[in-house]
Scaffold this motif. Structure first.
Motif, PDB file in Angstrom:
ATOM      1  N   GLN A  41      42.408  19.620   4.399  1.00 45.91           N
ATOM      2  CA  GLN A  41      42.900  20.766   3.636  1.00 45.91           C
ATOM      3  C   GLN A  41      42.115  21.993   4.079  1.00 45.91           C
ATOM      4  O   GLN A  41      40.884  22.009   3.976  1.00 45.91           O
ATOM      5  CB  GLN A  41      42.718  20.530   2.133  1.00 45.91           C
ATOM      6  CG  GLN A  41      43.134  21.702   1.266  1.00 45.91           C
ATOM      7  CD  GLN A  41      44.618  21.978   1.326  1.00 45.91           C
ATOM      8  OE1 GLN A  41      45.433  21.052   1.268  1.00 45.91           O
ATOM      9  NE2 GLN A  41      44.993  23.257   1.410  1.00 45.91           N
ATOM     10  N   MET A  42      42.820  23.002   4.539  1.00 48.50           N
ATOM     11  CA  MET A  42      42.171  24.197   5.074  1.00 48.50           C
ATOM     12  C   MET A  42      42.589  25.393   4.217  1.00 48.50           C
ATOM     13  O   MET A  42      43.770  25.735   4.149  1.00 48.50           O
ATOM     14  CB  MET A  42      42.574  24.419   6.534  1.00 48.50           C
ATOM     15  CG  MET A  42      42.310  23.211   7.424  1.00 48.50           C
ATOM     16  SD  MET A  42      42.638  23.522   9.162  1.00 48.50           S
ATOM     17  CE  MET A  42      44.409  23.774   9.112  1.00 48.50           C
ATOM     18  N   ASN A  43      41.617  25.997   3.571  1.00 49.00           N
ATOM     19  CA  ASN A  43      41.859  27.163   2.731  1.00 49.00           C
ATOM     20  C   ASN A  43      41.164  28.386   3.320  1.00 49.00           C
ATOM     21  O   ASN A  43      40.270  28.269   4.152  1.00 49.00           O
ATOM     22  CB  ASN A  43      41.342  26.908   1.322  1.00 49.00           C
ATOM     23  CG  ASN A  43      42.045  25.756   0.642  1.00 49.00           C
ATOM     24  OD1 ASN A  43      43.212  25.468   0.897  1.00 49.00           O
ATOM     25  ND2 ASN A  43      41.329  25.064  -0.245  1.00 49.00           N
ATOM     26  N   SER A  44      41.590  29.544   2.866  1.00 46.29           N
ATOM     27  CA  SER A  44      40.974  30.809   3.313  1.00 46.29           C
ATOM     28  C   SER A  44      40.866  30.861   4.828  1.00 46.29           C
ATOM     29  O   SER A  44      39.802  31.174   5.389  1.00 46.29           O
ATOM     30  CB  SER A  44      39.584  30.961   2.676  1.00 46.29           C
ATOM     31  OG  SER A  44      39.676  30.928   1.270  1.00 46.29           O
ATOM     32  N   LEU A  45      41.956  30.585   5.489  1.00 47.66           N
ATOM     33  CA  LEU A  45      41.937  30.519   6.941  1.00 47.66           C
ATOM     34  C   LEU A  45      41.641  31.874   7.566  1.00 47.66           C
ATOM     35  O   LEU A  45      42.023  32.929   7.033  1.00 47.66           O
ATOM     36  CB  LEU A  45      43.269  29.978   7.456  1.00 47.66           C
ATOM     37  CG  LEU A  45      43.414  28.460   7.322  1.00 47.66           C
ATOM     38  CD1 LEU A  45      44.864  28.031   7.408  1.00 47.66           C
ATOM     39  CD2 LEU A  45      42.575  27.759   8.374  1.00 47.66           C
ATOM     40  N   LYS A  46      40.938  31.826   8.691  1.00 48.90           N
ATOM     41  CA  LYS A  46      40.541  33.018   9.428  1.00 48.90           C
ATOM     42  C   LYS A  46      41.088  32.942  10.853  1.00 48.90           C
ATOM     43  O   LYS A  46      41.343  31.848  11.356  1.00 48.90           O
ATOM     44  CB  LYS A  46      39.015  33.097   9.489  1.00 48.90           C
ATOM     45  CG  LYS A  46      38.311  33.035   8.151  1.00 48.90           C
ATOM     46  CD  LYS A  46      36.807  32.983   8.341  1.00 48.90           C
ATOM     47  CE  LYS A  46      36.072  32.896   7.021  1.00 48.90           C
ATOM     48  NZ  LYS A  46      34.593  32.836   7.204  1.00 48.90           N
ATOM     49  N   PRO A  47      41.218  34.059  11.515  1.00 52.40           N
ATOM     50  CA  PRO A  47      41.691  34.034  12.910  1.00 52.40           C
ATOM     51  C   PRO A  47      40.835  33.140  13.799  1.00 52.40           C
ATOM     52  O   PRO A  47      41.359  32.498  14.728  1.00 52.40           O
ATOM     53  CB  PRO A  47      41.605  35.498  13.333  1.00 52.40           C
ATOM     54  CG  PRO A  47      41.813  36.253  12.059  1.00 52.40           C
ATOM     55  CD  PRO A  47      41.117  35.448  11.010  1.00 52.40           C
ATOM     56  N   GLU A  48      39.550  33.059  13.520  1.00 51.99           N
ATOM     57  CA  GLU A  48      38.671  32.218  14.334  1.00 51.99           C
ATOM     58  C   GLU A  48      38.889  30.730  14.109  1.00 51.99           C
ATOM     59  O   GLU A  48      38.296  29.901  14.803  1.00 51.99           O
ATOM     60  CB  GLU A  48      37.193  32.577  14.097  1.00 51.99           C
ATOM     61  CG  GLU A  48      36.788  32.620  12.659  1.00 51.99           C
ATOM     62  CD  GLU A  48      36.810  34.037  12.091  1.00 51.99           C
ATOM     63  OE1 GLU A  48      37.787  34.771  12.359  1.00 51.99           O
ATOM     64  OE2 GLU A  48      35.848  34.398  11.375  1.00 51.99           O
ATOM     65  N   ASP A  49      39.718  30.374  13.160  1.00 55.28           N
ATOM     66  CA  ASP A  49      40.088  28.967  12.953  1.00 55.28           C
ATOM     67  C   ASP A  49      41.232  28.552  13.883  1.00 55.28           C
ATOM     68  O   ASP A  49      41.587  27.371  13.934  1.00 55.28           O
ATOM     69  CB  ASP A  49      40.519  28.719  11.508  1.00 55.28           C
ATOM     70  CG  ASP A  49      39.376  28.902  10.522  1.00 55.28           C
ATOM     71  OD1 ASP A  49      39.624  29.473   9.444  1.00 55.28           O
ATOM     72  OD2 ASP A  49      38.252  28.455  10.827  1.00 55.28           O
ATOM     73  N   THR A  50      41.791  29.496  14.601  1.00 56.62           N
ATOM     74  CA  THR A  50      42.880  29.192  15.520  1.00 56.62           C
ATOM     75  C   THR A  50      42.414  28.216  16.594  1.00 56.62           C
ATOM     76  O   THR A  50      41.428  28.465  17.286  1.00 56.62           O
ATOM     77  CB  THR A  50      43.397  30.479  16.184  1.00 56.62           C
ATOM     78  OG1 THR A  50      43.998  31.307  15.180  1.00 56.62           O
ATOM     79  CG2 THR A  50      44.418  30.169  17.265  1.00 56.62           C
ATOM     80  N   ALA A  51      43.120  27.096  16.703  1.00 50.36           N
ATOM     81  CA  ALA A  51      42.728  26.041  17.648  1.00 50.36           C
ATOM     82  C   ALA A  51      43.729  24.902  17.580  1.00 50.36           C
ATOM     83  O   ALA A  51      44.569  24.852  16.677  1.00 50.36           O
ATOM     84  CB  ALA A  51      41.336  25.514  17.305  1.00 50.36           C
ATOM     85  N   VAL A  52      43.602  23.996  18.521  1.00 51.42           N
ATOM     86  CA  VAL A  52      44.296  22.719  18.434  1.00 51.42           C
ATOM     87  C   VAL A  52      43.375  21.760  17.694  1.00 51.42           C
ATOM     88  O   VAL A  52      42.235  21.540  18.111  1.00 51.42           O
ATOM     89  CB  VAL A  52      44.641  22.160  19.822  1.00 51.42           C
ATOM     90  CG1 VAL A  52      45.225  20.758  19.695  1.00 51.42           C
ATOM     91  CG2 VAL A  52      45.624  23.088  20.538  1.00 51.42           C
ATOM     92  N   TYR A  53      43.872  21.217  16.599  1.00 52.21           N
ATOM     93  CA  TYR A  53      43.089  20.311  15.771  1.00 52.21           C
ATOM     94  C   TYR A  53      43.483  18.869  16.076  1.00 52.21           C
ATOM     95  O   TYR A  53      44.673  18.526  16.049  1.00 52.21           O
ATOM     96  CB  TYR A  53      43.330  20.603  14.298  1.00 52.21           C
ATOM     97  CG  TYR A  53      42.626  21.860  13.830  1.00 52.21           C
ATOM     98  CD1 TYR A  53      43.079  23.117  14.232  1.00 52.21           C
ATOM     99  CD2 TYR A  53      41.506  21.793  13.006  1.00 52.21           C
ATOM    100  CE1 TYR A  53      42.427  24.270  13.822  1.00 52.21           C
ATOM    101  CE2 TYR A  53      40.854  22.944  12.588  1.00 52.21           C
ATOM    102  CZ  TYR A  53      41.318  24.177  13.001  1.00 52.21           C
ATOM    103  OH  TYR A  53      40.667  25.325  12.596  1.00 52.21           O
TER     104      TYR A  53
END
Length: 124
Positions: free
Chosen positions: A82-94
């Motif tokens: 669960q990912m909350n308060s997402l930021k541009p720096e969270d952009t990635a392949v998970y």
């Protein structure tokens, strides 16, 4: 043979939430510790979160602590992020990964099985 399939990625805006799922094949899911890792464009893969086989213990990278939550449902052979308060720096392949054994781990090298990954893009 253990197979993992991650899903749930997509394009979201800063501050939004997203839940990733990782479905794991096999009847021994409850004996594997699980982890989530991510790889941003031009960067190396990095640790995000991990959970013990029982689900009783978790650990997070400092960059996501307090915003992301890893959990698992052993009855459904699935681990979640669960990912909350997402930021541009969270952009990635998970990607999700499984390791034989009950103890969680943060090191890529100790994981035995990997899924294909799902792309998360956070726009500013």
């Amino acid at each position: 043979q253990v197979q993992l399939q991650a899903s749930g990625g997509g394009l979201v805006q800063t501050g939004d939430s997203l839940r990733l799922s990782c479905a794991v094949s096999g009847r021994t899911f409850s004996s594997y510790a699980m982890g989530w890792f991510r790889q941003a464009p031009g960067k190396e893969r990095e640790f995000v979160a991990t959970i013990s086989a029982s689900g009783g213990n978790t650990y997070y990278a400092d960059s996501v602590k307090g915003r992301f939550t890893i959990s698992r449902d052993n009855a459904k052979n699935t681990v979640y992020l669960q990912m909350n308060s997402l930021k541009p720096e969270d952009t990635a392949v998970y990607s999700c990964a499984a390791r034989s054994g009950s103890v969680y781990a943060i090191y890529i090298q100790v994981y035995d099985y990997w899924g294909q990954g799902t792309l998360v893009t956070v726009s500013s």
